[in-house]
Design an enzyme around this catalytic site. Sequence first.
Site, PDB file in Angstrom:
ATOM      1  N   LEU A 133     -58.810  56.977  22.318  1.00 43.47           N
ATOM      2  CA  LEU A 133     -59.350  57.260  20.986  1.00 43.47           C
ATOM      3  C   LEU A 133     -60.828  56.866  20.931  1.00 43.47           C
ATOM      4  CD1 LEU A 133     -56.483  56.228  18.520  1.00 43.47           C
ATOM      5  CD2 LEU A 133     -57.234  58.532  19.114  1.00 43.47           C
ATOM      6  N   ALA A 182     -64.430  57.985  20.798  1.00 42.88           N
ATOM      7  CA  ALA A 182     -65.254  59.176  20.562  1.00 42.88           C
ATOM      8  C   ALA A 182     -66.453  59.132  21.507  1.00 42.88           C
ATOM      9  CB  ALA A 182     -65.707  59.196  19.114  1.00 42.88           C
ATOM     10  N   LEU A 197     -52.480  59.098  38.253  1.00 45.51           N
ATOM     11  CA  LEU A 197     -53.545  58.115  38.534  1.00 45.51           C
ATOM     12  C   LEU A 197     -54.855  58.530  37.879  1.00 45.51           C
ATOM     13  CD1 LEU A 197     -52.991  57.741  42.386  1.00 45.51           C
ATOM     14  CD2 LEU A 197     -51.931  56.437  40.546  1.00 45.51           C
ATOM     15  N   CYS A 208     -60.026  66.807  36.199  1.00 39.58           N
ATOM     16  CA  CYS A 208     -58.643  67.019  35.732  1.00 39.58           C
ATOM     17  C   CYS A 208     -58.544  67.652  34.353  1.00 39.58           C
ATOM     18  CB  CYS A 208     -57.896  65.695  35.758  1.00 39.58           C
ATOM     19  SG  CYS A 208     -57.937  64.948  37.384  1.00 39.58           S
ATOM     20  N   GLU A 220     -59.016  58.228  38.121  1.00 37.27           N
ATOM     21  CA  GLU A 220     -60.080  57.856  39.058  1.00 37.27           C
ATOM     22  C   GLU A 220     -60.731  56.569  38.578  1.00 37.27           C
ATOM     23  OE1 GLU A 220     -62.856  60.995  39.852  1.00 37.27           O
ATOM     24  OE2 GLU A 220     -61.224  62.413  40.175  1.00 37.27           O
ATOM     25  N   LYS A 232     -67.260  59.499  34.279  1.00 34.72           N
ATOM     26  CA  LYS A 232     -66.816  58.263  33.620  1.00 34.72           C
ATOM     27  C   LYS A 232     -67.203  57.102  34.527  1.00 34.72           C
ATOM     28  CE  LYS A 232     -62.179  57.833  35.481  1.00 34.72           C
ATOM     29  NZ  LYS A 232     -60.781  57.604  35.212  1.00 34.72           N
ATOM     30  N   LYS A 271     -63.991  64.777  57.467  1.00 36.03           N
ATOM     31  CA  LYS A 271     -63.305  63.714  56.708  1.00 36.03           C
ATOM     32  C   LYS A 271     -62.419  62.872  57.629  1.00 36.03           C
ATOM     33  CE  LYS A 271     -62.850  65.685  52.091  1.00 36.03           C
ATOM     34  NZ  LYS A 271     -61.858  66.186  51.139  1.00 36.03           N
ATOM     35  N   LYS A 289     -46.698  67.097  33.762  1.00 37.52           N
ATOM     36  CA  LYS A 289     -48.094  66.828  34.133  1.00 37.52           C
ATOM     37  C   LYS A 289     -49.059  67.597  33.226  1.00 37.52           C
ATOM     38  CE  LYS A 289     -51.721  65.835  36.532  1.00 37.52           C
ATOM     39  NZ  LYS A 289     -52.270  64.546  36.813  1.00 37.52           N
TER      40      LYS A 289
END
Length: 438
Positions: A254, A256, A153, A264, A155, A324, A35, A208
């Site tokens: 909200l 669905a 934050l 997370c 992603e 997502k 990395k 958190k």
Amino acid sequence: MNITIVGTGYVGLVTGACFSEWGHNVMCVDNDQRKVDMLHRMEMPIYEDGLEALVRRNVEAGRLHFSNSIKEGTAFAEVIFIAVGTPPGYRGAANLSYVEQVGREVAENMDGYRLLVEKSTVPVNTGEQLKRTMSKYMKADIPFDIASNPEFLKEGTAIEDAFDPDRIVVGVESERAAQLMREIYEPIIQKTNCAFLVMNIASAELTKHASNSFLATKISFINAVSRVCELTGANVEQVAQGMGLDRRIGPKFLNAGVGYGGSCFPKDVDAFVQIADNLGYDFELLKTVQRVNKTQREHVMQMIQRELWVVQDKEVAILGLAFKPGTDDIRESPSLYFVPQLIEAGAKLRLWDPVAEQNFAERFPDQRYTKTPMEALEGADLLLVLTEWPEVKALEPEAMKKVMRCPVVVDGRNVFDPKVMHDQGFSYTSIGRPGIAV
Ligand code: UGA
């Protein structure tokens, strides 16, 4: 100010790049040489919108550096952030070995006051444990502080979020630590006037857990409502709109769908349940949130089975493999539930995702991946939508119908308009919405 960040994952690298953009001198440390080499070549180890340009600009300005050595990082800065991974470990509890290792190495190498800040999501009271570790491994009696500075934050919009935070939460035990944290965030507080909340360490750690678990609860709640909508002919989007305009509820989270995924929510809700259990409190509410999230996927699987009847040898197009839109992250993605299920049932899959294909192909190398959503649809018996990428939203139902073998869509993210799909002759099933929108 000089700042060291240990860990160049989503949280560490984005935080480091943003701190340097605000004028601080930042050293990002990672023990993964691969990395560090990539970053020296200006290649990003993760996909995050706008990150590469931000990193490049600050490296060129001489404010952002990379190293593989915690020793070097400890010498570089008075404030050291821990942003290493806390993957799920035994019975859902977070594995804190990387966090402990950073604490130990900083203690062994520090030659004057240091403030060690937890940025990774850690169980409540990790601050106490870190303090004990530091004291144990320090070579001399050197003053230090521990702080908690949880990350909020998302992603995909991490940089945007960092530049426009709703609030900054810091947990500290001394005035000196509070002042250092304030100095770090001063540029963004000045710019956005966001709240800067100072509290004790345990409260910051819990803020958190509670925030992520509450958001997951909102999602499971609306998914549960969607199930009742399906049984009554109500439309969950209209219900969510009606609820969300109440300022006490708010419109966000909200939507669905097939349920929450990512690195997370699933992990943090598990960990919170586990923490509460260990402390002697049965967090039943969150256990139900987890159960609703799991059954939501099973429910969508049943929709697919109902549509296909026999799954064996059917061509199924899946659009969206990331958990997502806007990310290449597939951790705990709903796709990791559906793909193995469908393969086992004998379906032939065509998979599309604009940026997560490579990550997914490492887990499922023998599957067929397509370059465009339309290519995935060619000859398909069913389309399953799992991620609401803009490219999916932009698909024209008329064109989709022309290339599919059967016009059947199970829409796990409510991307398409039920009326349009119905008018085009699709057999269209979505989450909590009647076949034809009112
Ligand atoms: C989440 C939190 O939103 C951040 O505040 C937090 O900092 C981060 O976790 C973390 O702990 O590091 P993230 O995992 O990036 O951020 O993603 P979200 O945008 O919160 O989405 C999580 C999942 O919930 C996704 O699978 C998404 O599709 C799903 N979701 C979200 C829904 O199903 N419905 C919604 O209305 C919103």
